[in-house]
Design a protein around this motif. Structure first.
Motif, PDB file in Angstrom:
ATOM      1  N   ALA A  12       0.827  -1.208   0.000  1.00 51.29           N
ATOM      2  CA  ALA A  12       0.000   0.000   0.000  1.00 51.29           C
ATOM      3  C   ALA A  12       0.860   1.257   0.000  1.00 51.29           C
ATOM      4  CB  ALA A  12      -0.924   0.011   1.210  1.00 51.29           C
ATOM      5  N   MET A  13       2.033   1.205   0.624  1.00 55.34           N
ATOM      6  CA  MET A  13       2.955   2.332   0.765  1.00 55.34           C
ATOM      7  C   MET A  13       2.373   3.471   1.605  1.00 55.34           C
ATOM      8  SD  MET A  13       5.857   1.481  -0.523  1.00 55.34           S
ATOM      9  CE  MET A  13       6.683   3.064  -0.545  1.00 55.34           C
ATOM     10  N   THR A  14       1.301   3.205   2.336  1.00 50.22           N
ATOM     11  CA  THR A  14       0.791   4.194   3.287  1.00 50.22           C
ATOM     12  C   THR A  14       1.746   4.337   4.456  1.00 50.22           C
ATOM     13  OG1 THR A  14      -0.544   2.408   4.249  1.00 50.22           O
ATOM     14  CG2 THR A  14      -1.635   3.893   2.689  1.00 50.22           C
ATOM     15  N   LYS A  15       2.360   3.232   4.815  1.00 53.83           N
ATOM     16  CA  LYS A  15       3.432   3.197   5.795  1.00 53.83           C
ATOM     17  C   LYS A  15       4.267   1.964   5.508  1.00 53.83           C
ATOM     18  CE  LYS A  15       0.492   0.912   9.236  1.00 53.83           C
ATOM     19  NZ  LYS A  15      -0.060   0.990  10.634  1.00 53.83           N
ATOM     20  N   GLU A  16       5.404   1.870   6.131  1.00 52.95           N
ATOM     21  CA  GLU A  16       6.293   0.751   5.851  1.00 52.95           C
ATOM     22  C   GLU A  16       5.649  -0.560   6.276  1.00 52.95           C
ATOM     23  OE1 GLU A  16      11.111   0.021   5.895  1.00 52.95           O
ATOM     24  OE2 GLU A  16      10.229   1.625   7.103  1.00 52.95           O
ATOM     25  N   ASN A  17       5.762  -1.584   5.416  1.00 51.47           N
ATOM     26  CA  ASN A  17       5.262  -2.936   5.673  1.00 51.47           C
ATOM     27  C   ASN A  17       3.741  -3.047   5.664  1.00 51.47           C
ATOM     28  OD1 ASN A  17       7.940  -3.973   6.032  1.00 51.47           O
ATOM     29  ND2 ASN A  17       7.927  -3.157   8.126  1.00 51.47           N
ATOM     30  N   GLU A  18       3.044  -2.034   5.152  1.00 46.99           N
ATOM     31  CA  GLU A  18       1.593  -2.122   5.014  1.00 46.99           C
ATOM     32  C   GLU A  18       1.275  -2.920   3.748  1.00 46.99           C
ATOM     33  OE1 GLU A  18      -2.447  -1.195   6.106  1.00 46.99           O
ATOM     34  OE2 GLU A  18      -0.570  -0.904   7.182  1.00 46.99           O
ATOM     35  N   VAL A  19       0.722  -4.135   3.929  1.00 52.23           N
ATOM     36  CA  VAL A  19       0.500  -5.050   2.813  1.00 52.23           C
ATOM     37  C   VAL A  19      -0.962  -5.486   2.775  1.00 52.23           C
ATOM     38  CG1 VAL A  19       1.122  -7.299   1.832  1.00 52.23           C
ATOM     39  CG2 VAL A  19       2.880  -5.879   2.889  1.00 52.23           C
ATOM     40  N   TYR A  20      -1.517  -5.553   1.564  1.00 55.67           N
ATOM     41  CA  TYR A  20      -2.868  -6.072   1.357  1.00 55.67           C
ATOM     42  C   TYR A  20      -2.799  -7.447   0.694  1.00 55.67           C
ATOM     43  CZ  TYR A  20      -4.762  -1.324   2.059  1.00 55.67           C
ATOM     44  OH  TYR A  20      -5.111  -0.107   2.570  1.00 55.67           O
ATOM     45  N   GLU A  21      -3.807  -8.235   0.966  1.00 57.01           N
ATOM     46  CA  GLU A  21      -3.955  -9.519   0.285  1.00 57.01           C
ATOM     47  C   GLU A  21      -4.677  -9.334  -1.045  1.00 57.01           C
ATOM     48  OE1 GLU A  21      -6.497 -13.476   1.248  1.00 57.01           O
ATOM     49  OE2 GLU A  21      -5.111 -12.841   2.822  1.00 57.01           O
ATOM     50  N   ALA A  22      -5.554  -8.338  -1.078  1.00 62.13           N
ATOM     51  CA  ALA A  22      -6.331  -8.081  -2.293  1.00 62.13           C
ATOM     52  C   ALA A  22      -6.770  -6.626  -2.320  1.00 62.13           C
ATOM     53  CB  ALA A  22      -7.545  -9.004  -2.358  1.00 62.13           C
ATOM     54  N   VAL A  23      -7.102  -6.142  -3.515  1.00 63.84           N
ATOM     55  CA  VAL A  23      -7.592  -4.776  -3.692  1.00 63.84           C
ATOM     56  C   VAL A  23      -8.740  -4.809  -4.701  1.00 63.84           C
ATOM     57  CG1 VAL A  23      -7.050  -2.499  -4.633  1.00 63.84           C
ATOM     58  CG2 VAL A  23      -5.421  -3.630  -3.117  1.00 63.84           C
ATOM     59  N   TYR A  24      -9.807  -4.081  -4.387  1.00 62.95           N
ATOM     60  CA  TYR A  24     -10.931  -3.963  -5.303  1.00 62.95           C
ATOM     61  C   TYR A  24     -10.947  -2.558  -5.890  1.00 62.95           C
ATOM     62  CZ  TYR A  24     -15.706  -3.623  -7.077  1.00 62.95           C
ATOM     63  OH  TYR A  24     -16.803  -3.417  -7.889  1.00 62.95           O
TER      64      TYR A  24
END
Length: 530
Positions: A12-24
């Motif tokens: 996501a790059m909103t903060k470090e290590n912010e990760v999504y499994e999926a995006v709609y």
């Protein structure tokens, strides 16, 4: 109806290590990021397409904050000298190319850099004359602050021994006062102004060629400066070319800086900052305040170490530079000012302090390469952004030490210091001057390894992977007041993605530029896929 992206690592790059499994995503916007099963359940009635990432990594779309899109197209079209390692190799390539041209047509070549040659020297016009005196020849230096022309080009330009150096430029001469063919900064225009105008159709072809290459390299957009260089009615013609290329079919976000010489054309057309659409919009007034280190025309506070009588060349008189900034302010425009040397940067800072921008828009200093503590202290107290080029570290060292000396070189390219001092920065390539590949820029930012001698310079200024990627995503959005629309993967933001075959947070730093682009997505649509 929307698309569900899943099956890989989504940063996501909103903060470090912010990760999504999926995006709609839907209609070019990010609707939500999170757990795959939850998103599939929540949006099952509106999902019309599923994009399986197949284990790849998705990032917010990379944006180059400073390049010349038309110039990059020209580099792809013209003879490219940037990888050549000697004057002899350049001359041989010119000799081969001249045989393919119609008699009397121009031979234009791009990107020579004597600092990377085995024997650094400047080619003389007499050497170009041996290749042809029927064809005008012009070689553009990699920095685009110097050219070499042959006698035919000099003759067509009407340049004689008595020609006066223009303000902000220099005609290099031999011991008898005869021009050698080497023209620095504004003196280049004496030659360039006689080159036949580029048609709108040719500009369209160059923009298409360039944008196709940029998309293939994972770039979803770029801040470019092209509107003032292509002959009569350049502003209208070049803007029209961009509008013809970019839109519903070919999507790429071009933010167009407006050279000070065509700002009045913009105003007369009833246009201003931010006008346009999602894919072609107008930006700040572009101004040059000095030249470049390579040709020793960057304006320094103290003389060049390898040229003790020279402090560089200010592009404009101090009065003229002030007039240009006040002209921008009269239209409520921010300025984007090229400033490499510390004296140029200091002068720009002083003027921006004197004429602050109070409408929420953001001024930028482009390059900001040579600074001291006084300058850094001033920058921390200003509403100003810096437009930096990480690849310059790789290409400029170690020869920049010869220009500046050991001590001043330690003050050069201080990207980490800027970020630690919370001075907002964005990153670009300055293509066609440097390699436009954003992964090469990210590698240069985190490694700071010279492409010349392979040494690492100023290790303490190395950036983290997160910081480097942020420069090409959040930084490029912030610098144009788009930080709430672009640059991260978050609800409401543009569905612009760069999808790579490897994880930049896990790959070896030395191999970052070997990572491959799998897809480039703009406005929710795949614009490139391998």
């Amino acid at each position: 109806m929307g698309t569900l992206w899943y099956g890989g690592t989504i940063y996501a790059m909103t903060k470090e290590n912010e990760v999504y499994e999926a995006v709609y995503t839907d209609k070019g916007k990010i609707i939500k990021g999170g757990n795959y099963a939850e998103l599939m359940n929540q949006y099952r009635m509106s999902i019309t397409h599923i994009e399986d990432l197949h284990g790849t990594c998705m990032y917010p779309g990379f944006v180059d904050s400073h390049l010349h899109i038309v110039g990059h197209g020209e580099k792809l079209k013209h003879l490219d000298l940037s990888a050549m390692r000697s004057a002899e190799e350049v001359l041989s390539a010119l000799d081969d190319r001249i045989k393919l041209l119609e008699k009397g047509s121009w031979l234009i070549a791009e990107g020579w850099n004597e600092n990377q040659w085995d024997v650094p020297r400047i080619i003389d016009c007499t050497e170009l004359d041996q290749i042809s005196t029927d064809h005008p020849i012009m070689l553009t230096r990699v920095c685009r602050h110097a050219i070499i022309a042959n006698s035919k080009a000099i003759e067509l330009a009407g340049i004689t021994k008595d020609q006066i150096d223009p303000v902000g430029g220099k005609i290099v001469r031999d011991a008898t006062g005869i021009p050698t063919g080497y023209f620095l900064d504004t003196a280049q225009e004496l030659i360039k102004q006689i080159i036949p105008d580029i048609s709108k159709e040719t500009l369209i072809q160059l923009i298409e060629t360039s944008v196709n290459d940029l998309l293939a390299l994972g770039l979803v957009g770029g801040h470019t400066e092209d509107l003032g260089y292509y002959g009569k009615d350049s502003f209208t013609k070049t803007l029209g070319a961009y509008q013809s290329v970019l839109g519903e079919t070919k999507k790429f976000r071009a933010h167009l800086l407006v050279h000070h010489e065509v700002v009045n054309d913009m105003v007369h057309a009833g246009l201003s900052y931010g006008d346009g659409n999602d894919f072609v919009e107008l930006g700040a007034m572009k101004i040059f305040s000095d030249g470049a280190l390579g040709g020793r025309t960057a304006w320094l506070r103290a003389p060049y170490t390898d040229d003790p009588e020279n402090k560089g060349i200010p592009t404009h008189s101090e009065t003229k530079l002030e007039e240009l900034i006040t002209h921008a302010r009269s239209f409520g425009l921010p300025v984007a000012i090229h400033a490499i040397g510390d004296q140029a940067i200091l002068r720009v800072i002083q003027l921006l302090q004197k004429y602050p921008l109070n409408n929420g828009r953001r001024d930028r200093i482009i390059h900001a390469q040579i600074v001291d503590q006084e300058i850094i202290d001033k920058l921390t107290k200003m509403n100003i952004t810096l437009d930096i080029q990480p690849s310059f570290v790789a290409s400029d060292f170690p020869w920049v030490i010869k220009r500046l000396g050991e001590q001043r070189a330690k003050q050069a390219y201080p990207w980490k210091t800027y970020l630690e001092k919370e001075i907002p920065c964005a990153a670009g390539s300055d293509a066609p001057i440097e390699n436009v590949n954003p992964l090469a820029g990210i590698k240069a930012a985190v490694l700071r390894q010279s492409s010349i001698d392979r040494n690492i310079y100023q290790k303490e200024q190395q950036l983290s992977i997160y910081e480097a990627i942020s420069l090409y995503t959040k930084g490029s959005a912030y610098i144009i007041n788009k930080e709430y629309e672009r640059g991260i993967i978050s609800p409401g933001y543009a569905a612009d993605f760069t999808i790579l075959d490897q994880d930049l947070f896990k790959v070896s730093k030395e191999k970052i530029d070997q990572v491959r682009v799998v897809k480039t997505v703009v406005d929710g649509e795949v614009m490139f896929q391998r």
